[in-house]
Structure formats: C-alpha cells, structure tokens
Design an enzyme around this catalytic site. Sequence first.
Site: not given
Ligand code: 3PG
Ligand code: MG
Length: 397
Positions: A198, A355, A378
């Site tokens: 997306k 991702g 992220g």
């Molecule tokens: C992840 O797995 O991307 C990091 O450990 C951060 O985890 P979170 O997105 O739960 O903060």
């Molecule tokens: Mg995460």
Amino acid sequence: MSAFKTLDSADVSGKRVLVRVDLNVPMENGQVTDATRIERILPTLREISAKGGKVILLAHFGRPKNGPDVENSLKPVAAVLAAHLGQPVAFAADCIGKVAADAIAKMHNGDVLLLENTRFYKGEEKNDPAFVADLAALGDLYVNDAFSAAHRAHASTEGVAHKLPAYAGRTMQQELDALTKALDKPERPVMAVVGGAKVSSKLELLGNLVKRVDVLVIGGGMANTFLAAQGKHVGKSLCEKDLLDTARDILKTAAEAKCEIVLPVDVCVAKEFKAHAPSRFVDVDHVADDEMIIDIGPKSVAHVEVKLAGVKTLVWNGPFGAFELEPFDAGTNAVAKSAGELTKAGKLLSVAGGGDTVSALNHAGAAQDFTYISTAGGAFLEWLEGKVLPGVEALRA
Ligand code: 3PG
Ligand code: MG
C-alpha cells in the site's frame, strides 16, 4: 559515528553494564524460529564479558498490555541466547527491584544475566521517570545495541540513556554506519527500491525518498496505484483509488527534485491470488478487467537492472510482487540476485531492511550478498522516512 560513544571508550571492567538488546524474536510453540537478532548482539555481549563487565540485559518481548503474562516472558529466550553465546545466561523474573538486584549481586565479572520483559511495567512505554530510575539503579553504565527498538522513546531505550554514561553497542554502531552510508552520506547515484502493498502505509517514506535519492523504483501493490494515477487500467489489482491524487503529487515532487521514478513497464497478471495460478506477462497498457497484477514482468526486471548498473548505492524496502507465492517471486528474486552480484563485485553498496524485506531477500538467496541487512522493521522505516529515532538521539555525546 563520531557523535556516539562506542564500546571503545567504555571502561566496563568490574562494572554493572545495562545492555539494551532486541530479543523480540519470532517464536512458535516456545521455539525461536529466526535467531538473527540473537546472533547480531553476540559481539557486544562477548566483548563486554571478555573485558570483565557484568552483562545485564534489558529487553522487551511482544506487546503485553496488562502486566506479566507467561506468553510474553523472556525466560525461554535466555536458554536460546545461552546456546548461541556458548556461555550460561542467568535469568531474573523481574527487571527491577529486589529480584533483579539479588540476581545482579550474585554475578561475577564476565557473567551474563537476562532480566524479565521490561514491558511488564507500564512505566516502560510511558518512559516514566520513576521506572527509569528503578532501571538505572541496577547499572553503572548503559549500552544500547537495539537499533530495531530505537524508534521507541521507552524507559529502557531512551530514558536510561540520560541517567547513566551511555554507549552504542557494536550492532547499533554497525547499523548506524550502514544507514549513514546508504542515505545520509551516500556515494551517488543512489537508488531506492520501495515495494509492498500500500501507498498509504508508505506515504511519508516516499515523500522523503524522492527528495534524497536519484532513482526511486516503485514495486509491489503500491505500483498499481501509481500506474492508475497515470491513467492505466489495472483491472482487479490491489489499488488505492482514493490516493491517485497523492500518487500524482509524489510524481510531481519527484520531477521537481530530479528524482527519476521507475515503474513497471510489464507485469505478471493472474485471475486468482494463489500460488501457481494461471498467469501471463503483459505490458502495463493491456491488463484486462478480470486480471490482477501479481508481480513485475521480465521487461521491468531488465529495466530495473539497467538502472541498478548505473548507481553506486541501493536502499531496499519491500518486495516487487507476491514473493510468498510461487512463481510470483520471480521479479523480486531476479532483482535481488542482480543487486547481490553487483555488491559482491564491489560495484554497489546495498542496504535492506524493514518488514518482510529480509525474508524476501533470504527467499531469493541474495541476503548474504548485500552489504548490510538491517534487523529492524519499524525503526528502519522511520529512518527511511527521515524521522529522528529517540533511542539513537539519546546516545549522542
Ligand atoms: C520490533 O520487533 O520491530 C522491535 O522489537 C520493536 O517492537 P515493537 O514494534 O513492539 O515496539
Ligand atoms: Mg514492530
């Protein structure tokens, strides 16, 4: 990296060193299914241990919302970590207070201790000063080796860094170094590959990249929205019709910034979204009403490869097609292999992350040839968006 203190300047011998690591590893039925994040922190743990520091690990697991629960306990991870480290890893069933302090009091220089999930306390995500103080009381020094959690301004990723002398661990250092080379001070020309389903989830990322890279290759489902914005018929393809103006704005900004946008010229289309569904290659002007775009085609691959051969730096996030469904992994596989080969030949610096990118590149058999593969999801995306990462900022000297 000069702005960050590293382990080179940390005097850890005999000290209690709080090391923030990312042990948020995928688990199924109590088994760790991908130990990459565990492997990545080993150099930092070994170095501190070898220098006589007491290695006290802070980490989160999952997203527990109501205090401790068995499902989100880090206890099973301690055994897996010990196996990879080749050294015992003690475990404390609490990350603050008497339980943690008693476990630390029993440590000898060079020992490793894992404290229970920091997210079992609400103060962690709130970066609550009282919780920060409870954590900081357990250590003399703080080392952050969790780039992949650095987009969170939590007590263990950000707060503690202001309370104790703070250092970047080796993985953090390596990650920052690779990312700086890829986007902040890259050798030009720079290409970014952005794929995924997306446009809506990557608007900020695209907006930042068009201003910073020379070539932006758009793949995956989001390319359909751009094709539609250019007046092409995309049939039953995934397409965000409400974002056509947004896509046109991005194209306009790119043109102003002299960023070349590369979209598919031919695609693989099928009538069903499943592995081995009957499919055909067609140029982007001839997608039928009952067909959906499921991968890029060979002309698109060749086009991207020509562009790739002309750049010095590559940043990659997101697959070109439905790489989890054979044979619709072909586009991603082909471009990934080319990028890997150029990197091996010393012609390209390639960095990938975020991702499902890493699993797509692993699937293509190309991940090991890339210059650097980030373990971050992220945090990698936020960095691509040009955002400040609080966990990184807090380490600046
Ligand atoms: C992840 O797995 O991307 C990091 O450990 C951060 O985890 P979170 O997105 O739960 O903060
Ligand atoms: Mg995460």
